[in-house]
Design a protein around this motif. Structure first.
Motif, PDB file in Angstrom:
ATOM      1  N   LYS A  42       6.814  -4.323  -0.554  1.00  0.00           N
ATOM      2  CA  LYS A  42       5.823  -4.885  -1.204  1.00  0.00           C
ATOM      3  C   LYS A  42       4.554  -4.080  -1.207  1.00  0.00           C
ATOM      4  O   LYS A  42       3.938  -4.090   0.154  1.00  0.00           O
ATOM      5  CB  LYS A  42       5.360  -6.993  -1.349  1.00  0.00           C
ATOM      6  CG  LYS A  42       4.899  -6.795  -2.429  1.00  0.00           C
ATOM      7  CD  LYS A  42       4.486  -8.517  -2.234  1.00  0.00           C
ATOM      8  CE  LYS A  42       4.155  -9.015  -3.320  1.00  0.00           C
ATOM      9  NZ  LYS A  42       2.429  -8.917  -3.114  1.00  0.00           N
ATOM     10  N   TRP A  43       3.725  -3.054  -2.396  1.00  0.00           N
ATOM     11  CA  TRP A  43       3.067  -2.302  -1.566  1.00  0.00           C
ATOM     12  C   TRP A  43       2.340  -2.228  -3.431  1.00  0.00           C
ATOM     13  O   TRP A  43       2.248  -1.639  -3.716  1.00  0.00           O
ATOM     14  CB  TRP A  43       4.016  -0.578  -1.761  1.00  0.00           C
ATOM     15  CG  TRP A  43       3.321   0.164  -1.105  1.00  0.00           C
ATOM     16  CD1 TRP A  43       1.819   0.909  -1.147  1.00  0.00           C
ATOM     17  CD2 TRP A  43       3.894   1.544  -0.668  1.00  0.00           C
ATOM     18  NE1 TRP A  43       1.408   1.899  -0.247  1.00  0.00           N
ATOM     19  CE2 TRP A  43       2.681   2.738  -0.461  1.00  0.00           C
ATOM     20  CE3 TRP A  43       5.111   2.397  -0.655  1.00  0.00           C
ATOM     21  CZ2 TRP A  43       3.032   3.286  -0.122  1.00  0.00           C
ATOM     22  CZ3 TRP A  43       5.243   3.652   0.001  1.00  0.00           C
ATOM     23  CH2 TRP A  43       3.960   4.510   0.484  1.00  0.00           C
ATOM     24  N   ASP A  44       1.025  -2.163  -2.571  1.00  0.00           N
ATOM     25  CA  ASP A  44       0.343  -2.133  -3.359  1.00  0.00           C
ATOM     26  C   ASP A  44      -0.680  -0.517  -3.086  1.00  0.00           C
ATOM     27  O   ASP A  44      -1.226  -0.631  -1.872  1.00  0.00           O
ATOM     28  CB  ASP A  44      -1.469  -3.192  -3.529  1.00  0.00           C
ATOM     29  CG  ASP A  44      -2.566  -3.120  -4.453  1.00  0.00           C
ATOM     30  OD1 ASP A  44      -3.274  -1.994  -4.537  1.00  0.00           O
ATOM     31  OD2 ASP A  44      -2.596  -3.933  -5.641  1.00  0.00           O
ATOM     32  N   TYR A  76      -4.004   1.066  -3.826  1.00  0.00           N
ATOM     33  CA  TYR A  76      -5.234   1.080  -4.128  1.00  0.00           C
ATOM     34  C   TYR A  76      -5.364   0.225  -2.788  1.00  0.00           C
ATOM     35  O   TYR A  76      -6.565   0.733  -1.983  1.00  0.00           O
ATOM     36  CB  TYR A  76      -5.898  -0.343  -5.282  1.00  0.00           C
ATOM     37  CG  TYR A  76      -5.344   1.393  -6.576  1.00  0.00           C
ATOM     38  CD1 TYR A  76      -5.417   2.201  -6.344  1.00  0.00           C
ATOM     39  CD2 TYR A  76      -5.117   0.744  -7.465  1.00  0.00           C
ATOM     40  CE1 TYR A  76      -5.830   3.470  -7.358  1.00  0.00           C
ATOM     41  CE2 TYR A  76      -4.765   1.834  -8.682  1.00  0.00           C
ATOM     42  CZ  TYR A  76      -5.196   2.847  -8.072  1.00  0.00           C
ATOM     43  OH  TYR A  76      -4.504   4.008  -9.684  1.00  0.00           O
ATOM     44  N   SER A  77      -5.305  -0.939  -2.897  1.00  0.00           N
ATOM     45  CA  SER A  77      -5.265  -1.383  -1.493  1.00  0.00           C
ATOM     46  C   SER A  77      -4.539  -0.832  -0.084  1.00  0.00           C
ATOM     47  O   SER A  77      -4.720  -1.040   1.318  1.00  0.00           O
ATOM     48  CB  SER A  77      -5.255  -3.139  -1.323  1.00  0.00           C
ATOM     49  OG  SER A  77      -3.772  -4.120  -1.292  1.00  0.00           O
ATOM     50  N   GLY A  78      -3.744  -0.032  -0.347  1.00  0.00           N
ATOM     51  CA  GLY A  78      -3.077   0.309   0.808  1.00  0.00           C
ATOM     52  C   GLY A  78      -1.991  -0.514   1.605  1.00  0.00           C
ATOM     53  O   GLY A  78      -1.155  -0.641   2.005  1.00  0.00           O
ATOM     54  N   GLU A  79      -2.082  -1.586   1.076  1.00  0.00           N
ATOM     55  CA  GLU A  79      -0.930  -3.036   1.463  1.00  0.00           C
ATOM     56  C   GLU A  79      -0.396  -2.875   1.833  1.00  0.00           C
ATOM     57  O   GLU A  79       0.586  -2.623   0.324  1.00  0.00           O
ATOM     58  CB  GLU A  79      -2.014  -4.217   1.431  1.00  0.00           C
ATOM     59  CG  GLU A  79      -3.008  -4.432   2.261  1.00  0.00           C
ATOM     60  CD  GLU A  79      -4.012  -6.315   1.343  1.00  0.00           C
ATOM     61  OE1 GLU A  79      -2.597  -7.499   1.261  1.00  0.00           O
ATOM     62  OE2 GLU A  79      -4.596  -6.359   1.538  1.00  0.00           O
ATOM     63  N   GLN A  80       0.444  -2.803   2.658  1.00  0.00           N
ATOM     64  CA  GLN A  80       2.075  -2.590   2.351  1.00  0.00           C
ATOM     65  C   GLN A  80       2.679  -3.939   3.213  1.00  0.00           C
ATOM     66  O   GLN A  80       2.658  -4.110   4.727  1.00  0.00           O
ATOM     67  CB  GLN A  80       2.547  -1.317   3.156  1.00  0.00           C
ATOM     68  CG  GLN A  80       2.499  -0.547   2.927  1.00  0.00           C
ATOM     69  CD  GLN A  80       3.146   1.038   3.847  1.00  0.00           C
ATOM     70  OE1 GLN A  80       3.960   0.615   4.069  1.00  0.00           O
ATOM     71  NE2 GLN A  80       2.624   1.849   3.557  1.00  0.00           N
ATOM     72  N   GLU A  81       3.887  -4.713   2.769  1.00  0.00           N
ATOM     73  CA  GLU A  81       4.554  -5.394   4.305  1.00  0.00           C
ATOM     74  C   GLU A  81       6.349  -5.624   3.390  1.00  0.00           C
ATOM     75  O   GLU A  81       6.501  -5.373   2.144  1.00  0.00           O
ATOM     76  CB  GLU A  81       3.811  -7.125   3.513  1.00  0.00           C
ATOM     77  CG  GLU A  81       3.808  -6.998   2.161  1.00  0.00           C
ATOM     78  CD  GLU A  81       3.212  -9.491   2.220  1.00  0.00           C
ATOM     79  OE1 GLU A  81       4.226 -10.099   2.348  1.00  0.00           O
ATOM     80  OE2 GLU A  81       1.800  -9.201   1.772  1.00  0.00           O
ATOM     81  N   ASN A 141       2.512  -0.480  -7.966  1.00  0.00           N
ATOM     82  CA  ASN A 141       3.497  -1.682  -7.625  1.00  0.00           C
ATOM     83  C   ASN A 141       4.418  -0.018  -7.149  1.00  0.00           C
ATOM     84  O   ASN A 141       5.413  -0.496  -7.671  1.00  0.00           O
ATOM     85  CB  ASN A 141       4.405  -2.060  -8.343  1.00  0.00           C
ATOM     86  CG  ASN A 141       4.857  -3.484  -7.092  1.00  0.00           C
ATOM     87  OD1 ASN A 141       5.015  -2.934  -5.984  1.00  0.00           O
ATOM     88  ND2 ASN A 141       5.187  -4.189  -7.604  1.00  0.00           N
TER      89      ASN A 141
END
Lengths: 295, 278
Positions: A39-41, A43-48, A262
């Motif tokens: 799961k990857w945004d 702009y925020s660079g958050e990945q899980e 996404n």
């Protein structure tokens, strides 16, 4: 020892090609599989890690299914026009007696394939335009004004309009290749058939079709593979609209990843695309491995 | 051979010619319309789409040129030339190694390079964007040069390899007897003999690069290194109310490849037929 060293040094010939293909073609393919489980945004660079969530979401996404349907429609229409239509057309052209006319016809039909899909897409964007477009003008002039409409602006006609443009752009390419295949058939075969009183239709179905079978198989596969990779014409003419009615896998992938941020979901669409194109490629290998037609 | 002209035969021929000519009109008319529109004014364009332009001036072409087309054209020419040289050279280099040098794992390496043919560029899009961002090459000329080269090496190597395989072995032996090294044999003997296939691959690569849109759009958006296909869509969105200028830009983009096709028709046909037929 020295001989082994010399053989190993010979690898220097293939290293540049291998490195480029490995890093920029194969590596991204493997990474794509990994990305599709995230799961990857952007702009925020958050990945899980999300396991198969993206694929589950895909299965329940109506736009994904309609995109796949649009690709399939694209494939069917293209096979009719660019494989069977082109084969018939190539046979007609080869039946023309003057060689200069033959060459001229093949060249004219090919021109749209030489110009970029962007130019062709923009051109048809204008041709379909409701007010200044020549298509509606021509319909009105012919007394068929009731048929004039916003071809790309409504869900019912937009996909067909794009596919029609694609056929205009692509049929000359396959016609040219079929013409080459037909030229390879020895003239004596046709001559013998003519003496036996076989008519034009008989010559087409009993000589041309069987002897260009290999080219037909290959063209079917090239066309099929192309139909699932469609991107440019849709992007230029409708960008997937109106209301996602012209979305295809390529544009839906682009939109999911680069517009809706996404990447994981886009990667999952890419995996589906990969499975389809790989399937087609395997079919291609199977066709080319079969014994070539002898004459 | 004597052909009897039966009544039905004549009808069939008339229909065939009517069909072939109608198809030629369907193909040529939109292109003619596009070219003529580059000479019109907006008012003329909206008035009667079928009318000829009143004033045959190149004003729209000059406007299109000044509104960015010169820049897009420069980028397109640069990317096309550099990636053509890189792709054809690296592919010929690999083809030579695979066909004329004794190297370990030859079959595996051949499969590895040619196998790239099967993979669609769209599939690799997301990881490639991350990769180029990490390398600091995103939104640069280099991204396009690398991508066009890497993705076309399999096809180009495939064509050149098929041609090199058929060159007689005696050539290599003669070169060896003359004391030529590998490099000399490749550069001075084998490459010149491959001229026909090299011409086809160069032409095919130019056609591909000049028209490529997916990579060009994603890897160079809004950065001043846009190629013609992407530039045209920006021209459309920026000056979308001045349609004749957009048409002029389209003609400028289409003309070079159409001319190239007519000049190199024979080689393109040969390259396509060999490439797909083998």
């Amino acid at each position: 020892m020295r001989a082994t060293l010399r053989r190993t040094l010979g690898l220097a010939w293939v290293v540049p090609a291998l490195v480029l293909v490995g890093v920029f073609v194969y590596l991204p393919l493997v990474q794509n599989l990994q990305f599709s489980t995230l799961k990857w945004d952007i702009y925020s660079g958050e990945q899980e890690y999300a396991g198969l969530d993206n694929y589950a979401k895909l299965a329940g996404d109506p736009v994904f299914w309609s995109s796949l349907g649009n690709n399939a429609l694209y494939a069917v229409v293209s096979i009719v026009f660019q494989v069977f239509g082109a084969l018939l057309l190539a046979a007609l052209i080869e039946g023309v007696r003057s060689e200069r006319l033959q060459r001229a016809l093949r060249a004219i039909y090919f021109i749209p394939s030489a110009i970029s899909l962007t130019v062709a897409g923009l051109l048809f964007y204008f041709i379909y335009e409701p007010n200044l477009g020549p298509l509606n003008h021509a319909l009105r002039a012919a007394g068929l004004g009731d048929l004039a409409q916003a071809w790309l602006g409504q869900e019912s006609t937009a996909m067909s309009a794009i596919i029609a443009m694609s056929q205009w752009q692509g049929f000359g390419y396959s016609t040219l290749l079929f013409a080459v295949a037909i030229q390879r058939i020895p003239a004596e075969i046709y001559g013998a058939a003519a003496i036996d009183g076989v008519g034009a239709a008989g010559r087409f179905f009993r000589i041309t079709v069987p002897l260009v079978r290999e080219m037909t198989g290959l063209m079917a596969i090239v066309t099929l593979s192309g139909a699932f990779q469609v991107f440019n014409e849709v992007m230029v003419m409708t960008a997937g609209g109106p209301d996602n009615s012209t979305q295809v896998l390529g544009t839906w992938l682009y939109r999911s990843g680069f517009v809706r941020n996404n990447f994981g979901y886009a990667a999952a669409i890419a995996t589906v695309l990969f499975v389809i194109t790989l399937g087609v490629a395997v079919a291609q290998l199977w066709v080319t491995r079969r014994r070539r037609v002898e004459w | 051979m004597v052909t009897r002209l039966s009544f039905l035969g004549v009808i069939a021929r008339v229909f065939m010619w009517a069909f072939l000519l109608a198809l030629a009109v369907v193909v040529l008319y939109p292109l003619l319309w596009m070219t003529l529109n580059g000479f019109k004014t907006n008012a003329e364009l909206f008035g009667d789409p079928f009318a000829l332009p009143l004033d045959w001036s190149f004003g729209n072409y000059a406007k299109a040129w000044n509104r960015g087309v010169s820049g897009y054209l420069t980028t397109s020419v640069l990317v096309t030339v550099t990636s053509t040289v890189a792709t054809v050279f690296i592919s010929a280099w690999a083809a030579y190694g695979l066909t004329r040098v004794d190297i370990p794992l030859n079959r595996t390496l051949t499969a590895a390079i040619l196998g790239g043919l099967m993979l669609a560029p769209t599939v690799a899009l997301v990881p490639l964007v991350k990769l180029f961002q990490a390398m600091g090459l995103y939104n640069t000329f280099w991204a396009l040069l690398i991508l066009y080269t890497a993705f076309r090496i399999p096809f180009t190597t495939f064509l050149i390899r098929a041609y090199m395989i058929d060159l007689p072995r005696e050539v290599d032996e003669a070169a060896e007897m003359d004391g030529a090294g590998r490099w000399t044999a490749f550069w001075r003997i084998i490459l010149p003999m491959c001229k026909p296939i090299l011409t086809s691959t160069v032409l095919l690569h130019i056609l591909f690069t000049w028209n490529e849109y997916l990579f060009a759009m994603i890897f160079t958006s809004g950065s001043g290194v846009q190629t013609l296909p992407v530039g045209l869509t920006s021209l459309m969105s920026k000056h979308g109310t001045d349609y004749p200028v957009v048409f002029a830009g389209m003609v400028i983009a289409a003309l070079p490849v159409v001319l190239l096709f007519f000049l190199g028709q024979r080689h393109i046909v040969k390259g396509l037929a060999d490439g797909i037929g083998k």
